[in-house]
Motif scaffolding. Structure first.
Motif, PDB file in Angstrom:
ATOM      1  N   ASN A  43       0.788  -1.235   0.000  1.00 24.26           N
ATOM      2  CA  ASN A  43       0.000   0.000   0.000  1.00 24.26           C
ATOM      3  C   ASN A  43       0.820   1.285   0.000  1.00 24.26           C
ATOM      4  O   ASN A  43       0.315   2.352   0.354  1.00 24.26           O
ATOM      5  N   ARG A 147      -8.401 -15.888   9.940  1.00 24.17           N
ATOM      6  CA  ARG A 147      -9.761 -15.385   9.792  1.00 24.17           C
ATOM      7  C   ARG A 147      -9.876 -14.137   8.926  1.00 24.17           C
ATOM      8  O   ARG A 147     -10.977 -13.666   8.637  1.00 24.17           O
ATOM      9  N   ARG A 148      -8.739 -13.558   8.543  1.00 27.74           N
ATOM     10  CA  ARG A 148      -8.790 -12.339   7.734  1.00 27.74           C
ATOM     11  C   ARG A 148      -8.080 -12.550   6.395  1.00 27.74           C
ATOM     12  O   ARG A 148      -7.150 -13.339   6.294  1.00 27.74           O
ATOM     13  N   THR A 149      -8.518 -11.783   5.396  1.00 29.88           N
ATOM     14  CA  THR A 149      -7.777 -11.689   4.145  1.00 29.88           C
ATOM     15  C   THR A 149      -7.080 -10.337   4.138  1.00 29.88           C
ATOM     16  O   THR A 149      -7.680  -9.326   4.500  1.00 29.88           O
ATOM     17  N   VAL A 151      -5.221  -7.211   2.186  1.00 28.48           N
ATOM     18  CA  VAL A 151      -5.318  -6.614   0.856  1.00 28.48           C
ATOM     19  C   VAL A 151      -4.227  -5.564   0.645  1.00 28.48           C
ATOM     20  O   VAL A 151      -4.046  -4.672   1.474  1.00 28.48           O
TER      21      VAL A 151
ATOM     22  N   LEU B  77      -5.097   4.366   4.189  1.00 25.99           N
ATOM     23  CA  LEU B  77      -5.609   3.381   5.149  1.00 25.99           C
ATOM     24  C   LEU B  77      -6.473   4.025   6.237  1.00 25.99           C
ATOM     25  O   LEU B  77      -7.144   3.328   7.001  1.00 25.99           O
ATOM     26  N   GLU B  82     -10.561  -1.832   9.181  1.00 25.73           N
ATOM     27  CA  GLU B  82      -9.545  -2.683   9.799  1.00 25.73           C
ATOM     28  C   GLU B  82      -8.268  -2.606   8.989  1.00 25.73           C
ATOM     29  O   GLU B  82      -8.302  -2.575   7.773  1.00 25.73           O
ATOM     30  N   HIS B  84      -3.791  -3.905   9.235  1.00 29.16           N
ATOM     31  CA  HIS B  84      -2.752  -4.566  10.012  1.00 29.16           C
ATOM     32  C   HIS B  84      -1.471  -4.591   9.197  1.00 29.16           C
ATOM     33  O   HIS B  84      -1.478  -4.989   8.032  1.00 29.16           O
ATOM     34  N   GLY B  86       0.175  -2.442   7.619  1.00 31.24           N
ATOM     35  CA  GLY B  86       0.166  -1.750   6.326  1.00 31.24           C
ATOM     36  C   GLY B  86      -0.790  -2.346   5.311  1.00 31.24           C
ATOM     37  O   GLY B  86      -0.890  -1.864   4.194  1.00 31.24           O
ATOM     38  N   PHE B  87      -1.500  -3.403   5.683  1.00 29.11           N
ATOM     39  CA  PHE B  87      -2.505  -3.990   4.798  1.00 29.11           C
ATOM     40  C   PHE B  87      -3.897  -3.559   5.247  1.00 29.11           C
ATOM     41  O   PHE B  87      -4.119  -3.290   6.418  1.00 29.11           O
ATOM     42  N   TYR B  88      -4.833  -3.530   4.289  1.00 23.80           N
ATOM     43  CA  TYR B  88      -6.238  -3.553   4.668  1.00 23.80           C
ATOM     44  C   TYR B  88      -6.516  -4.989   5.091  1.00 23.80           C
ATOM     45  O   TYR B  88      -5.965  -5.921   4.498  1.00 23.80           O
ATOM     46  N   THR B  89      -7.373  -5.195   6.069  1.00 21.92           N
ATOM     47  CA  THR B  89      -7.792  -6.572   6.342  1.00 21.92           C
ATOM     48  C   THR B  89      -9.308  -6.639   6.295  1.00 21.92           C
ATOM     49  O   THR B  89     -10.009  -5.698   6.677  1.00 21.92           O
ATOM     50  N   VAL B  90      -9.790  -7.736   5.758  1.00 24.83           N
ATOM     51  CA  VAL B  90     -11.233  -7.937   5.578  1.00 24.83           C
ATOM     52  C   VAL B  90     -11.573  -9.360   6.023  1.00 24.83           C
ATOM     53  O   VAL B  90     -10.681 -10.203   6.123  1.00 24.83           O
ATOM     54  N   PRO B  91     -12.846  -9.627   6.297  1.00 26.54           N
ATOM     55  CA  PRO B  91     -13.208 -11.001   6.632  1.00 26.54           C
ATOM     56  C   PRO B  91     -12.724 -11.939   5.534  1.00 26.54           C
ATOM     57  O   PRO B  91     -12.727 -11.580   4.355  1.00 26.54           O
ATOM     58  N   LYS B  92     -12.279 -13.103   5.928  1.00 26.29           N
ATOM     59  CA  LYS B  92     -11.651 -14.037   4.989  1.00 26.29           C
ATOM     60  C   LYS B  92     -12.501 -14.251   3.733  1.00 26.29           C
ATOM     61  O   LYS B  92     -13.689 -14.530   3.811  1.00 26.29           O
ATOM     62  N   VAL B  93     -11.860 -14.077   2.584  1.00 26.89           N
ATOM     63  CA  VAL B  93     -12.514 -14.352   1.314  1.00 26.89           C
ATOM     64  C   VAL B  93     -12.109 -15.770   0.926  1.00 26.89           C
ATOM     65  O   VAL B  93     -10.958 -16.022   0.610  1.00 26.89           O
TER      66      VAL B  93
END
Lengths: 485, 95
Positions: A43, A147-149, A151, B77, B82, B84, B86-93
């Motif tokens: 990012n 539990r997280r992806t 990005v 960001l 959410e 972490h 330096g990443f965006y984090t989203v519910p697991k895809v």
């Protein structure tokens, strides 16, 4: 050379079309000023445009347009002077806009053609359906947390060219050669670095099968995002076998998106995207149609370098190379340039042999590409000159070449340093021959008794005695004369 | 043109908008009215008329291929629900 799958109910053939995604070699993204460099921290190459903040407007990168047109010309394709960017709508975590800006009804490049030449087969034309520009999406990492992806949007908005072939490919090998050819063309043009390991080139593979003799197409499956030529070939093999089995067990192939699992060697359905097929394209209201002038296209056409097919033809006609050697030498622009530097003013066939044989072998062993070769084209040429003017023999040349590979030194310097200059004075050779004959009266008698094979043995002994430096032709002459005495 | 509730459910799903079952009939009705209203445009003969792409006659601005933006991670960001490392984090895809 036809690729046939023998089924229970008869012979099947495979029908393949490819969508090759090639990243445009630009510094900045397609619609923003962020960097495109590979491997940056997550990012850090994201602008507010790439992150799809409200109110941000895309502004097109002029250079990317030029590269797309250039690539279209390289594919001998029609350039559309008016093309339209549309929004392809779908939801995914790494697509912040909720749509990808792409081209749909009016792509910048229309139909073209690429020639592939498989070993032992006549060259064959593969149709290009279109080439369009589009944005890349971000990258999702699924293995960082249970539990997280995660990005990373660094790739988001990077310019891609999607090159779509017609369903003209009939075997895994042809598909492999097609991708290699596309890669070769974009590298010649400098429009894409073709680096599949870094994802600069990847392909979606459309596969269907049909009974030999059928003329229509059956339902196809699309295998997404295959990122190496080997995997592209493997995925076609496995998917075609799967489809034949489906038909032969009374089933029907459904049109769907699948993924290739290289570990298991099979494709599997991507059920999660079942609903994603309705993309609801519409012209992007933020972007005007892309209008180009014929003059602009002509200017780009005038700057095109000589492309692999033309070079191939020229290497065959001008240098008298075999189609196979020419094909190997033109695959990479750097190799072709290297060869031409070596061949200029010299024996081209010999130059080709040294480049494709000794040089490629040695580079392979060291894991180097030709651009990183310790032996420069100039130095290899100089080595051929030393052989041509009899300064060294072919055998010594191989040793000198090895040392050039290890040290990067010029051949003249190595020959001088190690005293490898060929002995062309008859005096020392005669001396060595006398010594060897005197020391081996049995073998000399055998020769006189008509056993011609012993001559080879004597050659070897004399060469050994002179440290390999004696001119083999002279040794041969003198040996024959002296053995007969 | 009129939309049935089946189509409304499909559109809602594509747009990720949850529409309760008892609101679907009414929504279908409203959307059909809007479509009907827009469809009046079809009465105008537009054969041979190029689509209007802009109200202003302008050439499209283009950028040079230079890096002028990005490197503003904190900013991009900042609004993420959410993040972490330096990443965006989203519910697991799950794929």
């Amino acid at each position: 050379m036809t690729y046939i799958i023998e089924g229970q109910t008869g012979d099947w053939e495979v029908v393949v079309g490819l969508e090759v995604h090639a990243q445009i070699a630009s510094k900045a993204k397609l619609f923003s000023g962020s960097a495109t460099e590979f491997g940056a921290r997550p990012n850090t190459q994201v602008s507010l445009v790439d992150a799809a903040m409200p109110g941000m407007l895309p502004v097109i990168n002029e250079y990317c347009v030029e590269q797309a047109v250039k690539t279209g010309l390289g594919l001998k394709a029609r350039i559309n002077l008016e093309s339209v960017f549309e929004r392809k709508n779908y939801f995914y975590a790494d697509l912040p806009q909720g749509y990808q800006i792409s081209q749909y009804l009016k792509p910048v490049v229309g139909e073209g053609v690429v020639v592939i030449a498989l070993p032992g087969a006549a060259p064959r034309e593969v149709g290009i359906e279109r080439l369009h520009m589009e944005q890349d999406a971000g990258k999702s990492l699924h293995d960082q947390d249970p539990r997280r992806t995660y990005v990373d949007l660094n790739r988001s908005g990077v310019a891609l060219m999607e090159i779509v072939s017609k369903p003209d490919l009939r075997s895994p090998e042809e598909a492999g050669f097609f991708v290699r050819k596309i890669r070769s063309i974009v590298r010649y043009l400098g429009t894409c670095d073709g680096n599949m390991e870094q994802g600069s080139m990847r392909a979606d593979v459309n596969v269907s099968v049909r009974k030999v003799g059928e003329t229509g197409y059956r339902t196809r499956a699309e295998i997404k995002n295959v990122n190496s030529i080997r995997f592209i070939m493997e995925t076609i093999e496995h998917e075609a076998e799967r489809q034949v089995e489906v038909y032969e067990t009374g089933g029907e192939v459904v049109q769907e998106t699948r993924l290739y699992d290289a570990d298991l060697g099979l494709t599997r359905s991507m059920r999660a995207k079942e609903f994603a097929h309705d993309y609801r394209y519409f012209p992007d209201p933020d972007l005007l149609p892309l209008v180009l002038s014929q003059e602009y296209v002509d200017t780009i056409a005038a700057t095109l370098p000589e492309l692999p097919d033309d070079k191939n033809a020229r290497f065959i006609s001008d240098y008298g190379l075999s189609p196979y050697d020419a094909g190997v030498l033109v695959a990479e622009r750097e190799t072709a340039e290297y060869f031409e530097t070596v061949a200029r003013g010299r024996d081209a066939k010999q130059a080709a042999n040294w480049v494709t044989g000794n040089l490629f072998g040695a580079l392979n062993k060291k894991g180097l590409t030709i651009t990183a070769s310790p032996v420069s084209a100039e130095n290899l040429g100089a080595l051929l000159d030393l052989m041509a003017d009899d300064t060294i023999s072919g055998r010594i040349a191989k040793d000198v070449f090895e040392q050039m590979m290890d040290t990067g030194k010029a051949p003249g310097a190595i020959v001088e340093e190690k005293g490898l200059k060929q002995i062309t004075d008859t005096g020392p050779i005669e001396e060595a021959v006398d010594r060897v004959i005197a020391g081996n009266p049995d073998q000399a008698r055998q020769y006189r008794d008509g056993n011609g094979k012993t001559l080879g043995w004597f050659m070897g002994q004399v060469m050994k005695a002179t440290g390999g430096k004696a001119n083999p032709k002279l040794v041969n002459q003198i040996l024959r004369a002296k053995l007969r005495e | 043109m009129s939309l049935d509730t089946e189509t409304v459910r499909a559109i809602a799903r594509l747009a990720r908008i949850r529409v309760p079952g008892d609101a679907q009939d009414e929504l279908a009705n409203e959307l059909s009215n809007i479509l009907g209203w827009v469809e009046q445009l079809a009465e105008v003969d537009t054969d041979g008329v190029a689509p209007m792409t802009s109200v202003a006659d302008m050439t499209w601005p283009r950028r040079d291929d230079t890096v002028t933006d990005g490197d503003c991670r904190a900013k991009v960001l900042a609004n993420a629900p959410e993040r972490h490392d330096g990443f965006y984090t989203v519910p697991k895809v799950v794929e």
